[in-house]
Design a protein around this motif. Structure first.
Motif, PDB file in Angstrom:
ATOM      1  N   MET A 105     -27.896  -4.928 -24.671  1.00 32.79           N
ATOM      2  CA  MET A 105     -26.699  -4.138 -24.935  1.00 32.79           C
ATOM      3  C   MET A 105     -25.441  -4.964 -24.700  1.00 32.79           C
ATOM      4  O   MET A 105     -24.467  -4.864 -25.445  1.00 32.79           O
ATOM      5  CB  MET A 105     -26.663  -2.903 -24.031  1.00 32.79           C
ATOM      6  CG  MET A 105     -27.708  -1.873 -24.380  1.00 32.79           C
ATOM      7  SD  MET A 105     -27.642  -1.353 -26.112  1.00 32.79           S
ATOM      8  CE  MET A 105     -28.249   0.321 -25.999  1.00 32.79           C
ATOM      9  N   VAL A 125     -24.938  -7.285 -27.568  1.00 34.81           N
ATOM     10  CA  VAL A 125     -24.429  -6.552 -28.724  1.00 34.81           C
ATOM     11  C   VAL A 125     -22.931  -6.276 -28.557  1.00 34.81           C
ATOM     12  O   VAL A 125     -22.140  -6.473 -29.485  1.00 34.81           O
ATOM     13  CB  VAL A 125     -25.206  -5.236 -28.937  1.00 34.81           C
ATOM     14  CG1 VAL A 125     -24.482  -4.328 -29.908  1.00 34.81           C
ATOM     15  CG2 VAL A 125     -26.609  -5.526 -29.443  1.00 34.81           C
ATOM     16  N   GLU A 126     -22.565  -5.868 -27.366  1.00 38.23           N
ATOM     17  CA  GLU A 126     -21.145  -5.584 -27.127  1.00 38.23           C
ATOM     18  C   GLU A 126     -20.299  -6.847 -27.247  1.00 38.23           C
ATOM     19  O   GLU A 126     -19.148  -6.789 -27.667  1.00 38.23           O
ATOM     20  CB  GLU A 126     -20.948  -4.959 -25.739  1.00 38.23           C
ATOM     21  CG  GLU A 126     -20.463  -3.537 -25.828  1.00 38.23           C
ATOM     22  CD  GLU A 126     -20.073  -2.935 -24.484  1.00 38.23           C
ATOM     23  OE1 GLU A 126     -20.189  -1.706 -24.369  1.00 38.23           O
ATOM     24  OE2 GLU A 126     -19.667  -3.652 -23.555  1.00 38.23           O
ATOM     25  N   ILE A 147     -27.406   1.881 -30.633  1.00 37.36           N
ATOM     26  CA  ILE A 147     -26.560   0.807 -31.160  1.00 37.36           C
ATOM     27  C   ILE A 147     -26.013   1.156 -32.546  1.00 37.36           C
ATOM     28  O   ILE A 147     -24.825   0.977 -32.825  1.00 37.36           O
ATOM     29  CB  ILE A 147     -27.344  -0.515 -31.217  1.00 37.36           C
ATOM     30  CG1 ILE A 147     -27.640  -0.992 -29.796  1.00 37.36           C
ATOM     31  CG2 ILE A 147     -26.577  -1.570 -31.990  1.00 37.36           C
ATOM     32  CD1 ILE A 147     -28.587  -2.162 -29.720  1.00 37.36           C
ATOM     33  N   TRP A 161     -23.246   3.595 -32.335  1.00 37.70           N
ATOM     34  CA  TRP A 161     -22.057   2.930 -31.794  1.00 37.70           C
ATOM     35  C   TRP A 161     -21.341   2.119 -32.877  1.00 37.70           C
ATOM     36  O   TRP A 161     -20.124   2.146 -33.001  1.00 37.70           O
ATOM     37  CB  TRP A 161     -22.503   2.034 -30.639  1.00 37.70           C
ATOM     38  CG  TRP A 161     -21.431   1.271 -29.951  1.00 37.70           C
ATOM     39  CD1 TRP A 161     -20.492   1.759 -29.105  1.00 37.70           C
ATOM     40  CD2 TRP A 161     -21.218  -0.142 -30.029  1.00 37.70           C
ATOM     41  NE1 TRP A 161     -19.700   0.740 -28.645  1.00 37.70           N
ATOM     42  CE2 TRP A 161     -20.121  -0.432 -29.190  1.00 37.70           C
ATOM     43  CE3 TRP A 161     -21.839  -1.190 -30.704  1.00 37.70           C
ATOM     44  CZ2 TRP A 161     -19.634  -1.736 -29.017  1.00 37.70           C
ATOM     45  CZ3 TRP A 161     -21.358  -2.482 -30.543  1.00 37.70           C
ATOM     46  CH2 TRP A 161     -20.267  -2.744 -29.711  1.00 37.70           C
ATOM     47  N   LEU A 190     -21.040   0.936 -24.815  1.00 46.42           N
ATOM     48  CA  LEU A 190     -22.475   1.109 -25.021  1.00 46.42           C
ATOM     49  C   LEU A 190     -23.182   1.507 -23.728  1.00 46.42           C
ATOM     50  O   LEU A 190     -24.316   1.964 -23.750  1.00 46.42           O
ATOM     51  CB  LEU A 190     -23.084  -0.205 -25.511  1.00 46.42           C
ATOM     52  CG  LEU A 190     -23.245  -0.380 -27.004  1.00 46.42           C
ATOM     53  CD1 LEU A 190     -23.872  -1.716 -27.294  1.00 46.42           C
ATOM     54  CD2 LEU A 190     -24.112   0.742 -27.570  1.00 46.42           C
TER      55      LEU A 190
END
Lengths: 224, 224
Positions: free
Chosen positions: B94, B97-98, B167, B170, B179
DNA sequence: CATAGGACCTAATATCATTAGGTCTCCCGT
DNA sequence: ACGGGAGACCTAATGATATTAGGTCCTATG
């Protein structure tokens, strides 16, 4: 009269041609000429029925999802218990996907990439489709079938996520197996998380029981 | 030397321009002229670096996912217990990804629609990324942390499905929140399904206990 | 200082999506 | 029976955009 149904017919021919081609070759690689040829008319004629290629992409899943939404109420009608409804929901949806793989492919693989997706009717209908789940989880929680501390939104995320994942893989693998393979087991495993019994019930029983279970030889500390 | 790094530099400028534009406007709506303008060169020059637009689309996530794969081993190194690893996996992913929302957007929204996706390096790397999970679940099962009858593939489906769902939402909502909101709770809920204790342990305790739990007023028959 | 190669450019070309401007047919009112 | 008009469709532009051809210019090296 004859006109009307003739026109309806042509429209449907275009839709089913586009559906087939989009699903087979993807949205980008499908040309408007392809679609019109397949439907047996000229490119220009197609524009009498749809505003363009993108309109077609958005119309196809719109029809499908509306239909699903209409069906759902009826399917869940009369089913008792939150788990019963949940199970029916999953089996029903998977069957609909298996019955309309082309629609499903378009929804799952091509729609999300469209910049307008969030503003479409489809999106709002998909949300409605999913919001049924919130009601089911809420029902389960208040009826006591499910854990008292269950957050319906989180449960929905797990449920929908798992479902979508299974479907997406199936679509990517060209629908080469049945969606129902293992569905029972996955359903059991997943819904186990929602059931009312674990900590609550264990706490009510004697705590000393923890750790004596035959399968529990491991180091529990690691969980902390 | 200077040449080499100059060339490297240009290549990266193209990549980051394309990344930005794809993520902002989508793959289809982004033109090669847009990309080359943003990168400060002509269209033709871009073709010295990439075979074309599609090549760019595939290259961007390839770089990202390779990097992830390289990092993963190190991240999980030294973490004790299957649940510990699972948690670290989720939090790590996560965060990545952020940190790279543009890459993530391309992977999640645009890549799957590409007909060649299954044959790409990215796909095979994503599979590797996910196959770590199988090992973790296998470890959990044999160590006794997780249920003895846990099927690692099913557990992975639930885990990956939920993760991807969170995800994707988001990304569609334009990354307008964190997230990590609720991540803890969702993780707890989901992993509850994997834990070793439910039926096994309950069976070891007295069966008559079933039904007397304070939260269990509902009709269990509906489950059958 | 001539020149070869690399990095880049301008200007085609090719492939679509979309539109302009018809034709043809059938039906309706006279 | 027939003129015209509406609807369904067509051929042939037009315009946008991916890709390629065929240079130019700059630099580094003998």
């Amino acid at each position: 009269m004859a006109n009307r149904s003739q026109k309806e017919n042509t429209r449907e021919r275009i839709i089913s041609s586009a559906k087939k081609l989009f699903a087979e070759q993807g949205y980008q690689k499908t040309t408007v000429v392809d679609i019109s040829k397949q439907a047996g008319l000229s490119e220009a004629a197609l524009y009498e029925y749809f505003q363009g290629k993108e309109d077609l992409l958005l119309t196809i899943p719109d029809l499908w999802v509306s239909e699903l939404l209409k069906d759902l109420d009826e399917q869940l009608f009369g089913i008792k218990g939150a788990f019963g409804k949940l199970r029916k929901y999953l089996w029903w949806y998977m069957r609909r996907v298996e019955q309309s793989p082309l629609d499903a492919k378009i929804v799952y693989l091509f729609l999300k990439t469209n910049a307008n997706f969030l503003n479409t009717q489809v999106y709002s209908n998909v949300r409605k489709l999913y919001s049924y789940l919130l009601d089911i989880f809420e029902e389960g929680r208040t009826s006591g079938e499910m854990r008292g501390d269950l957050n319906p939104r989180f449960a929905r995320d797990i449920f929908v996520g798992t479902m979508d994942h299974i479907i997406t893989r199936w679509l990517l693998k060209d629908m080469s197996y049945s969606l129902f393979e293992n569905l029972e087991d996955i359903f059991e495993l997943m819904t186990d998380a929602f059931k009312a019994h674990n900590s609550e019930m264990l706490n009510n029983l004697h705590n000393e029981a923890v750790g004596v279970g035959s399968e529990n030889g491991g180091d529990r500390e690691a969980l902390a």
